[in-house]
Design an enzyme around this catalytic site. Structure first.
Site, PDB file in Angstrom:
ATOM      1  N   ARG A  87     -26.124  58.522  -2.138  1.00  0.00           N
ATOM      2  CA  ARG A  87     -25.960  57.851  -3.428  1.00  0.00           C
ATOM      3  C   ARG A  87     -26.603  56.477  -3.431  1.00  0.00           C
ATOM      4  NH1 ARG A  87     -21.185  59.732  -6.517  1.00  0.00           N
ATOM      5  NH2 ARG A  87     -21.012  57.638  -7.342  1.00  0.00           N
ATOM      6  N   GLU A 126     -40.777  55.939  -6.300  1.00  0.00           N
ATOM      7  CA  GLU A 126     -39.419  55.739  -5.799  1.00  0.00           C
ATOM      8  C   GLU A 126     -39.283  55.923  -4.297  1.00  0.00           C
ATOM      9  OE1 GLU A 126     -36.389  58.246  -7.601  1.00  0.00           O
ATOM     10  OE2 GLU A 126     -37.714  59.967  -7.647  1.00  0.00           O
ATOM     11  N   LYS A 172     -28.350  57.549  -6.169  1.00  0.00           N
ATOM     12  CA  LYS A 172     -28.530  58.910  -6.678  1.00  0.00           C
ATOM     13  C   LYS A 172     -28.013  59.032  -8.099  1.00  0.00           C
ATOM     14  CE  LYS A 172     -29.414  63.314  -6.604  1.00  0.00           C
ATOM     15  NZ  LYS A 172     -30.810  63.645  -6.937  1.00  0.00           N
ATOM     16  N   ASN A 217     -15.581  51.409  -7.711  1.00  0.00           N
ATOM     17  CA  ASN A 217     -16.930  51.730  -8.229  1.00  0.00           C
ATOM     18  C   ASN A 217     -16.960  51.335  -9.682  1.00  0.00           C
ATOM     19  OD1 ASN A 217     -17.458  52.947  -5.832  1.00  0.00           O
ATOM     20  ND2 ASN A 217     -17.700  55.021  -6.647  1.00  0.00           N
ATOM     21  N   GLY A 218     -18.085  50.851 -10.153  1.00  0.00           N
ATOM     22  CA  GLY A 218     -18.211  50.521 -11.579  1.00  0.00           C
ATOM     23  C   GLY A 218     -18.441  49.037 -11.780  1.00  0.00           C
ATOM     24  N   LYS A 222     -41.998  60.067  -8.609  1.00  0.00           N
ATOM     25  CA  LYS A 222     -41.751  60.538  -7.234  1.00  0.00           C
ATOM     26  C   LYS A 222     -42.447  59.608  -6.235  1.00  0.00           C
ATOM     27  CE  LYS A 222     -39.025  62.599  -7.612  1.00  0.00           C
ATOM     28  NZ  LYS A 222     -38.418  62.898  -8.860  1.00  0.00           N
ATOM     29  N   TRP A 252     -22.978  49.486  -3.454  1.00  0.00           N
ATOM     30  CA  TRP A 252     -24.323  49.227  -3.997  1.00  0.00           C
ATOM     31  C   TRP A 252     -24.159  47.991  -4.866  1.00  0.00           C
ATOM     32  CZ3 TRP A 252     -26.890  49.133  -8.775  1.00  0.00           C
ATOM     33  CH2 TRP A 252     -28.280  49.289  -8.730  1.00  0.00           C
ATOM     34  N   HIS A 297     -57.891  52.232 -23.668  1.00  0.00           N
ATOM     35  CA  HIS A 297     -57.248  51.203 -24.489  1.00  0.00           C
ATOM     36  C   HIS A 297     -56.652  50.088 -23.635  1.00  0.00           C
ATOM     37  CE1 HIS A 297     -57.948  53.512 -28.086  1.00  0.00           C
ATOM     38  NE2 HIS A 297     -57.601  54.582 -27.377  1.00  0.00           N
ATOM     39  N   CYS A 313     -22.155  53.100  -5.692  1.00  0.00           N
ATOM     40  CA  CYS A 313     -21.107  53.036  -4.670  1.00  0.00           C
ATOM     41  C   CYS A 313     -20.473  54.413  -4.443  1.00  0.00           C
ATOM     42  CB  CYS A 313     -20.003  52.089  -5.118  1.00  0.00           C
ATOM     43  SG  CYS A 313     -20.587  50.482  -5.627  1.00  0.00           S
ATOM     44  N   GLU A 343     -43.520  62.485 -14.086  1.00  0.00           N
ATOM     45  CA  GLU A 343     -42.613  62.835 -12.993  1.00  0.00           C
ATOM     46  C   GLU A 343     -43.276  62.596 -11.633  1.00  0.00           C
ATOM     47  OE1 GLU A 343     -39.661  63.124 -12.671  1.00  0.00           O
ATOM     48  OE2 GLU A 343     -39.255  64.286 -10.870  1.00  0.00           O
TER      49      GLU A 343
HETATM   50  C1  AGP Z   1     -35.360  60.752 -10.025  1.00  0.00           C
HETATM   51  O1  AGP Z   1     -35.881  61.149  -8.830  1.00  0.00           O
HETATM   52  C2  AGP Z   1     -34.248  59.882 -10.047  1.00  0.00           C
HETATM   53  N1  AGP Z   1     -33.717  59.512  -8.859  1.00  0.00           N
HETATM   54  C3  AGP Z   1     -33.667  59.399 -11.342  1.00  0.00           C
HETATM   55  O2  AGP Z   1     -34.715  59.038 -12.175  1.00  0.00           O
HETATM   56  C4  AGP Z   1     -32.717  60.385 -12.073  1.00  0.00           C
HETATM   57  O3  AGP Z   1     -33.433  61.468 -12.559  1.00  0.00           O
HETATM   58  C5  AGP Z   1     -32.006  59.617 -13.199  1.00  0.00           C
HETATM   59  O4  AGP Z   1     -31.282  58.559 -12.639  1.00  0.00           O
HETATM   60  C6  AGP Z   1     -31.100  60.489 -14.033  1.00  0.00           C
HETATM   61  O5  AGP Z   1     -30.036  60.984 -13.277  1.00  0.00           O
HETATM   62  P1  AGP Z   1     -29.137  62.169 -13.801  1.00  0.00           P
HETATM   63  O6  AGP Z   1     -30.011  63.358 -13.932  1.00  0.00           O
HETATM   64  O7  AGP Z   1     -28.077  62.337 -12.760  1.00  0.00           O
HETATM   65  O8  AGP Z   1     -28.583  61.750 -15.125  1.00  0.00           O
END
Ligand code: AGP
Length: 622
Positions: A27, A502, A617, A112-113, A499, A76, A518, A2, A495
């Site tokens: 976000r 997501e 985010k 938020n939270g 990418k 969110w 395996h 949020c 990584e």
């Molecule tokens: C990666 O593209 C992400 N959106 C996500 O995995 C991110 O790296 C993770 O949520 C950690 O966030 P931070 O670095 O703000 O702690």
């Protein structure tokens, strides 16, 4: 997660709030809302499901809502589905079915939270004749404040403090009281919130980009503190209701850095900003050809004494940790374990003497990473945070901080923060290696030169992006994709696969190439795309054999490998070559084509690259 904004000043609030919310769109959110009021008018609430532009249309870009004080929110969903009725703001009194309209309530608020004991509080309030119209925990918080406000009748300070003592969980709360026309009351536990003052007006936000246009001098409200925000004025209080004095912190990011600057998406802009992010982060610890960790607060004596390192993080930051494990162990000869913060915080990890816990986080607000840091602090081990956001919770609570100088990262899919985090780890590992006498002066000098060459080499790869775009455009219908590699190449694949998942919504996994046999190899079908990552000379033949194994079962092969490995063309259908670099640092280069793959496939599928579905985010709830 949020987003929160607030404004109290002399201008009309709604357009300022909408603009602030637009800066927080990255976000991730599913609905939005505003509450705006004037001195002699009750607050008017407008909410919408879906994108912010719907709210903007409903309010004629804010012009239809009159008033100089207001609060805004992008939600969110956690408690209750995404819907207009569950969108914030929520009110303490009864309201229409949609939750919009002029409010007859005493208290109106956004949050938020997560309020963990909201069910128990809701039952208590129902017994006190409160009616609920949404499924949210936020409505419970707003009504709880209203309950204490009316019960004790001694103003917002007491009501908020009492509610804060009663609520369990995390919150950044913004409240307006009908009897206090130009005031916004805010309270915080765990979820971030900042307050900026400029030209006799006040701005509130959950994140820096929302108020950068107005001011760069901000107050950070701490855990279990609350504040009264009036035009150009803010007063902070602790839980006892005592006033707390605070200094502002200067944000050095400029507003332009948070704009797209001619790129179609923030992600592409941020991919292009990687050379700069890496260069500036490295320069912050490089003095006369040597790494100087004094700004991080690490002395040579401490570095000699560490018996091991634990790296804790989430998502891409955890992937950085996976790369760093190989680099630290190989260069500095120090044992490293890498932990997912969400697991670590609950599994009673064993702490040991002279352990260094490194927490990596772009936002500095990831709930699990913050909890992991606190656990380490409570167990009296040394803690070091690698963080991008100055003044964030993780930056403030870690004993030592190494800032990544990546600037604001807006796209949900991280790119430049990941690259800057890698550089921090390389610099630490190289310096640890020197101080612990694992490398000689000549090798040290060579490593530093290699580190300095990274920005330029990243640039070279980015310049070749059209080839990757061409290949990516053919993969938009892929159902499953696999990245395979060994050692650092496996960590790079992790990584790359995130990418792709997501932002393109394609199922993609990274596998340690030796693990395929395996179990996973049974998933390979005719045409399944398998991308081998081969940057480690000693592992090249091994990974190549694994690629041949999947090829003979129908896989369509591509690779990312270094200049010179052209014999790979006998085996694969498409290859990306990256400049040579010391193999410890190859992740910084090999990840670039994988970021571009994710970007272009997402683009090719017509998806929202910067704001992928269901994602936020900064994950400020666990
Ligand atoms: C990666 O593209 C992400 N959106 C996500 O995995 C991110 O790296 C993770 O949520 C950690 O966030 P931070 O670095 O703000 O702690």
């Amino acid at each position: 997660m949020c987003g929160i904004v607030g404004f109290s000043g002399h201008h009309q609030a709604a357009p300022i709030l909408l603009e602030g919310l637009s800066k927080l769109e990255y976000r991730g959110y599913d609905s939005a809302g505003l509450a705006v009021r004037d001195k002699d008018r009750m607050a008017e609430v407008v909410k919408s499901n879906g994108r912010l532009k719907v709210l903007a249309e409903m309010t004629d870009n804010g012009n239809a809502l009159k008033g100089t004080t207001g609060i805004g929110h992008t939600r969110w969903a956690t408690h209750g589905a995404p819907s207009k009725i569950n969108a914030h703001p929520h009110v303490s009194g009864n309201c229409t079915n949609s939750g919009s309209g002029t409010v007859e309530s005493e208290v109106v608020g956004v949050h938020n939270g997560i309020i963990e004991n909201y069910q128990e509080l809701k039952e208590k309030l129902i017994k006190k004749s409160y009616q609920f119209y949404s499924q949210t925990d936020t409505e419970v918080a707003v009504k709880l404040v209203d309950y204490y406000y009316k019960k004790y009748g001694i103003g917002p300070i007491d009501a908020i403090a009492k509610a804060m003592v009663r609520i369990r969980g995390s919150y950044a709360l913004e409240l307006m009281f009908q009897e206090y026309p130009d005031e916004i009351w805010v309270a915080r536990k765990e979820s971030p919130m900042i307050i900026g003052i400029a030209n006799g007006e006040s701005f509130i936000a959950s994140d820096v980009p929302a108020i950068l246009k107005h001011t760069r001098d901000v107050y950070y409200i701490d855990n279990l503190e609350f504040a009264c925000v009036k035009p150009g004025e803010v007063h902070f209080y602790n839980l006892n209701g005592d006033e707390v004095k605070k200094e502002t912190v200067r944000i050095t990011w400029d507003a332009e850095a948070a704009e797209k600057g001619g790129f179609e998406h923030f992600m592409m802009k941020e991919i292009h900003e990687q050379p700069k992010a890496v260069k500036e982060t490295l320069a912050s610890v490089l003095k006369n050809g040597k790494i100087d960790l004094s700004s991080v607060g690490l002395s040579e004596e401490e570095i000699k004494k560490f018996s091991g390192i634990t790296i804790v993080a989430c998502g891409s930051a955890w992937h950085v940790g996976m790369v760093a494990q190989y680099v630290f162990e190989d260069l500095a000869g120090i044992p490293v374990r890498v932990e997912l913060a969400s697991e670590y915080r609950y599994r009673k990890p064993i702490f040991y003497e002279n352990e260094l816990v490194i927490v990596i986080s772009q936002s500095g607000e990831t709930a699990d990473s913050l909890a992991a840091l606190r656990l380490a602090n409570e167990n009296n081990v040394e803690t070091l945070a690698i963080v991008n956001v100055v003044g964030s919770s993780i930056a403030r609570e870690a004993k030592k901080v190494f800032y990544t100088l990546a600037g604001p990262e807006i796209s949900v899919a991280t790119t430049k923060a990941y690259s800057a985090q890698l550089i921090c780890c390389y610099a630490l590992a190289t310096e640890f290696a020197r101080i612990r006498q694992k490398i000689d002066a000549k090798y040290y000098k060579y490593l530093i030169e290699e580190l300095e060459s990274i920005p330029e080499k990243i640039d070279i790869i980015i310049k070749d992006k059209e080839r990757i775009q061409w290949f990516a455009s053919k993969q938009t219908n892929a159902r499953d994709v696999f990245y395979i590699g060994r050692g650092i190449d496996y960590a790079i694949g992790l990584e790359g696969s995130l990418k792709l998942k997501e932002i393109s919504y394609i199922h993609c996994e990274a596998y340690a190439a030796g693990e395929l046999k395996h179990g996973t190899i049974s998933l390979i079908e005719e045409g399944t795309l398998v991308i081998g990552i081969l940057t480690q000379r000693s592992l090249y033949e091994k990974t190549l054999s694994n690629m041949l194994e999947v090829k003979s079962r129908g896989a369509y092969l591509a690779s990312v490998t270094t200049y010179g490995n052209y014999n790979i063309e006998d085996t694969t259908n498409f290859n990306v070559y990256i400049p040579n670099i010391d193999e410890h640092f190859s992740a910084s280069l090999a990840v670039i084509p994988l970021q571009l793959m994710g970007y272009y496939i997402s683009l090719g599928k017509g998806l929202d690259v910067d704001k992928p579905r269901n994602l936020a985010k900064s994950v400020t709830v666990e």
